[in-house]
Design an enzyme around this catalytic site. Structure first.
Site, PDB file in Angstrom:
ATOM      1  N   GLU A 312       0.823  -1.210   0.000  1.00  0.00           N
ATOM      2  CA  GLU A 312       0.000   0.000   0.000  1.00  0.00           C
ATOM      3  C   GLU A 312       0.861   1.266   0.000  1.00  0.00           C
ATOM      4  O   GLU A 312       0.625   2.202   0.762  1.00  0.00           O
ATOM      5  CB  GLU A 312      -0.966  -0.004   1.190  1.00  0.00           C
ATOM      6  CG  GLU A 312      -1.899  -1.211   1.163  1.00  0.00           C
ATOM      7  CD  GLU A 312      -2.986  -1.184   2.225  1.00  0.00           C
ATOM      8  OE1 GLU A 312      -2.756  -0.622   3.307  1.00  0.00           O
ATOM      9  OE2 GLU A 312      -4.069  -1.727   1.951  1.00  0.00           O
ATOM     10  N   ASP A 386      -8.233  -9.023   4.276  1.00  0.00           N
ATOM     11  CA  ASP A 386      -7.980  -7.887   5.164  1.00  0.00           C
ATOM     12  C   ASP A 386      -9.010  -7.774   6.285  1.00  0.00           C
ATOM     13  O   ASP A 386      -9.871  -6.900   6.226  1.00  0.00           O
ATOM     14  CB  ASP A 386      -7.980  -6.593   4.328  1.00  0.00           C
ATOM     15  CG  ASP A 386      -7.450  -5.403   5.108  1.00  0.00           C
ATOM     16  OD1 ASP A 386      -6.953  -5.619   6.225  1.00  0.00           O
ATOM     17  OD2 ASP A 386      -7.541  -4.273   4.612  1.00  0.00           O
ATOM     18  N   GLU A 414     -12.629  -2.047  12.047  1.00  0.00           N
ATOM     19  CA  GLU A 414     -12.631  -1.357  10.753  1.00  0.00           C
ATOM     20  C   GLU A 414     -13.747  -1.856   9.837  1.00  0.00           C
ATOM     21  O   GLU A 414     -14.452  -1.062   9.217  1.00  0.00           O
ATOM     22  CB  GLU A 414     -11.269  -1.556  10.074  1.00  0.00           C
ATOM     23  CG  GLU A 414     -11.209  -0.983   8.684  1.00  0.00           C
ATOM     24  CD  GLU A 414      -9.837  -1.173   8.008  1.00  0.00           C
ATOM     25  OE1 GLU A 414      -8.928  -1.735   8.636  1.00  0.00           O
ATOM     26  OE2 GLU A 414      -9.707  -0.741   6.855  1.00  0.00           O
TER      27      GLU A 414
HETATM   28  C1  GCV Z   1      -2.579   0.608   8.364  1.00  0.00           C
HETATM   29  C2  GCV Z   1      -6.079  -2.040   5.501  1.00  0.00           C
HETATM   30  C3  GCV Z   1      -6.502  -0.779   6.183  1.00  0.00           C
HETATM   31  C4  GCV Z   1      -5.359   0.226   6.252  1.00  0.00           C
HETATM   32  C5  GCV Z   1      -4.186  -0.457   6.966  1.00  0.00           C
HETATM   33  C6  GCV Z   1      -3.808  -1.697   6.182  1.00  0.00           C
HETATM   34  C7  GCV Z   1      -2.692  -2.457   6.867  1.00  0.00           C
HETATM   35  O1  GCV Z   1      -5.837  -1.801   4.151  1.00  0.00           O
HETATM   36  O2  GCV Z   1      -7.600  -0.234   5.531  1.00  0.00           O
HETATM   37  O3  GCV Z   1      -5.806   1.338   6.961  1.00  0.00           O
HETATM   38  O4  GCV Z   1      -3.102   0.411   7.075  1.00  0.00           O
HETATM   39  O5  GCV Z   1      -4.926  -2.550   6.103  1.00  0.00           O
HETATM   40  O6  GCV Z   1      -3.001  -3.377   7.604  1.00  0.00           O
HETATM   41  O7  GCV Z   1      -1.540  -2.146   6.659  1.00  0.00           O
END
Ligand code: GCV
Length: 721
Positions: A312, A386, A414
């Protein structure tokens, strides 16, 4: 006195006398309430069993143990408990180690203590110097502290303390919270206010919250905290911040809570002015060694680094043509001389659009098995996508026998209703932990992979992404506390049942009154399944709102990455719905060991809870219930909403059994949850109906609004982004 005032006074008196009036409670005290035991007989028994507290040794940890026991016992017993360094009475509580307590040494517990390691403890009813006592014994002061919390829990949950013979030791070594807290105090995916860490006032001001945070963690055996977001800011590695980190570490140390930091891979460039962050470059390696030494000069027991790399948008070794092991090993070499560890995350997916994102971590990491240094743990999310409401276990568990694999759960919700949905996550954690990988034949559970017993690893770990913020009650939702609590309890002992954990949490957090505990426990135990039903039943996943992940968004498409859209995952069309991960599709299923593949491979055998995760299924396929898939989907979504309504009813029946303030908050949040469960149901069914072209079954509630209405909803300023 006027007649009106007199009436008011009488009403107040009456309320107090009939016990219908309880003081407000904001939840700050978590499960550490220590209010006087209500059951008269048990109270009497406890009072008789605890006459004094004897702690002979002296250390910061023993002194917090003493404080906790004194405050706790005084509160629970409703009488002061004298503290002494010498045993003077019958029925004392004696706490210590053979090294710092002659009384404990005289009990010859060496053999029993040997197997309990550095953190385990014994709680025994024993004869000490001719006097009957309760003994809390351990090899270390931290063990004594953990034992003290356990002893208090016995009283808080009103268990017998007459003939105790308890031995306990953690099954996993590193039990760590991951805070996704930014230096500006925002919290990525945090729904409980801002970060606890008040960087601006640190190091000079030590908020009582830091101490209470450490106490709470110690009470459930959490022994590590990563202070900063995995989407890391290199600034935390500068002197300006390290002195602040040191202040937190000092505050936490007596509670056995070690501090870790996230390492931004490009820090040598950003802070060190180097031209590269290539892990094989000697200058880069030297920079990290020096930086690490600097960190240890501030925090002598610094735990090590947590790293998100090449994921990411985060920088990582692949930017320099190196692999994850090259990156992890460089940091591992830097912390190794001081006993530090590196937790290297396997949550990766590269910039190219994959045929199936679910396969990427395995593809990148499995070939690296055996190439990591001894002090590296690879931290793997519970599922391959995720933290979805439900995912089958990640295929990396069991697939890298030569590498310690660390579990990463998400405690913050989340994808599970964020700040306002009541979803007790212990059943989710347990579902993953008890899943069988078949890596070494039947019984090779995920739990055995992470506790090291499957492949003989002594370096073991489990992480939970924290749901804690500076909200007065810590977690936003009162029941969010249960998820923090259950993570800690399972990290210590993954064999505990969700029911047992809920039972003790409810008793400690609210009341021992079974009229409250029994129905609310049931409600908790069904809450995760309810949420799965109204959000992502039958194996659906990743169909939430764009970016903030709040609310339904099955229509999300045409974004710059296909694997960030919903249509990529549900693949609904006129024929059916679901992601084919068998050989006719992405073949992600092949990443599991053959017996697991066998469970999932054919539609007929695949458990329905994972059906649409692994298969594209025809709308008219007959399901276990006898309904066709479309009707079943409608029933699952509706059932989820019904379950929330049932939760509301249950909660309404316990009014008056606990304080009004927490009751009201939970009641209001359940209303939000019901509203949002309907939102999910209606939006998803209306959207999927455009493909199935079938009616919602007659007997089910119809959507309140049109699909257009739901698609145009655009919530602003959702927390946690
Ligand atoms: C901290 C998901 C979440 C992101 C998070 C990522 C991760 O994509 O939406 O906010 O980033 O996981 O675990 O690195």
């Amino acid at each position: 006195m006027e007649r009106k005032s007199l009436n008011l006074l009488l009403i107040l008196l009456l309320l107090i006398l009939t016990n219908n009036y309880s003081y407000g409670d904001d939840g700050y005290r978590l499960w550490q309430r220590y209010d006087k035991v209500q059951d008269a007989e048990k109270l009497k028994n406890y009072q008789q069993s605890v006459s004094e507290l004897v702690i002979e040794g002296n250390s910061p940890t023993l002194s917090v143990a003493q404080k906790e026991l004194t405050v706790g016992l005084t509160g629970l017993l409703g009488k002061a408990v004298p503290v002494s360094q010498r045993l003077t009475q019958q029925s004392a509580v004696v706490a210590g180690t053979p090294a710092n307590s002659a009384l404990i040494a005289s009990l010859n517990l060496a053999e029993r203590l040997n197997s309990l390691g550095d953190e385990g403890y014994l709680i025994l009813t024993a004869n000490t110097n001719g006097k009957k006592s309760t003994v809390i014994a351990a090899n270390t002061d931290i063990g004594v502290l953990y034992g003290s919390f356990h002893f208090l829990r016995l009283l808080q949950t009103q268990q017998s303390i007459s003939n105790l013979s308890i031995a306990s030791a953690p099954k996993i070594k590193h039990r760590v919270l991951n805070h996704w807290d930014n230096l500006d105090r925002t919290v990525e995916r945090g729904y409980a206010g801002f970060s606890l860490w008040d960087w601006h006032k640190l190091p000079d001001y030590i908020d009582q919250r830091y101490i209470d945070y450490a106490r709470a963690n110690a009470s459930i055996g959490i022994n590590g905290t990563v202070l900063t977001n995995v989407n890391a800011n290199a600034l935390v590695l500068t002197k300006e911040y390290l002195v602040k980190v040191a202040a937190l570490a000092d505050a936490f140390r007596p509670y056995g809570l070690r501090v870790y930091l996230t390492a931004r891979f490009s820090a040598p460039i950003e802070l060190g002015g180097l031209k590269t962050a290539d892990p094989l470059d000697p200058q880069v390696q030297a920079w990290w060694k020096d930086k690490t030494e600097e960190i240890y000069s501030y925090v002598p027991d610094f735990g090590g680094f947590l790293v998100k790399a090449n994921s990411e948008g985060q920088p990582g070794p692949q930017n320099y043509g190196r692999n994850h092991a090259d990156g992890a090993n460089m940091l591992a070499d830097a912390v190794a001389p001081r006993g530090g560890i590196v937790m290297w995350r396997a949550f990766v997916y590269d910039d190219k659009e994959p045929d199936d994102r679910a396969k990427q971590a395995y593809n990148e990491f499995k070939p690296l098995d055996g190439t990591f240094r001894k002090n590296v743990l690879v931290q793997v999310k519970n599922g391959a996508i995720d933290f979805q409401p439900r995912e089958p276990f990640h295929p990396l568990f069991g697939a890298m026998p030569q590498t310690p694999i660390m579990m990463e759960f998400q405690i913050t919700q989340e994808y599970l209703g964020q700040g306002t949905h009541l979803a007790y996550l212990s059943p989710l954690f347990k579902e993953v932990l008890t899943s069988d990988t078949y890596a070494k034949g039947k019984g090779s559970t995920v739990a055995k992979v992470i506790d090291g017993t499957l492949d003989n690893h002594t370096l073991t770990g489990i992480a939970g992404v924290s749901n804690i913020g500076n909200d007065r009650n810590w977690t936003g939702h009162q029941f969010g506390q249960a998820n923090w609590y259950s993570f800690g309890r399972l990290a210590w002992d993954h064999t505990l049942s969700s029911e047992a954990i809920a039972d003790e949490w409810l008793k400690m957090t609210f009341t021992n009154n079974n009229q409250f505990v029994a129905p609310v426990k049931n409600m908790m135990l069904g809450s995760h399944e309810a949420l799965v039903n109204y959000m992502t039943p039958l194996g659906l996943h990743h169909i939430m709102g764009w970016s903030h992940h709040y609310g339904p968004g099955p229509w999300i498409k045409d974004k710059h990455r296909a694997d960030w859209t919903s249509v990529y995952y549900h693949r609904a069309d006129e024929e059916g719905i679901g992601f084919d991960r068998t050989a006719t599709g992405s073949n992600a299923i092949a990443q599991y060991f053959p017996p697991v593949q066998k469970q999932f491979r054919v539609i007929k055998k695949c458990p329905e809870k994972y059906l649409l995760w692994f298969h594209h299924v025809k709308w008219n396929r007959k399901m276990d219930s006898g309904r066709i898939l479309w009707d079943e989907l409608c029933h699952r979504y509706s059932g989820g909403v019904d379950s929330v309504r049932q939760m509301q009813q249950t909660w309404n029946t316990v009014q008056g059994l606990i304080d009004q303030e927490r009751f009201d908050q939970v009641q209001s949040f359940l209303k939000i949850q019901e509203k949002e469960a309907k939102w999910w149901r209606d939006a998803c069914l209306l959207y999927f109906q455009t493909f199935s072209k079938r009616p919602i079954p007659q007997d089910l509630e119809k959507p309140a609004e049109s699909l257009d209405y739901y698609m145009q909803l655009d919530p602003q300023f959702v927390p946690g982004i």
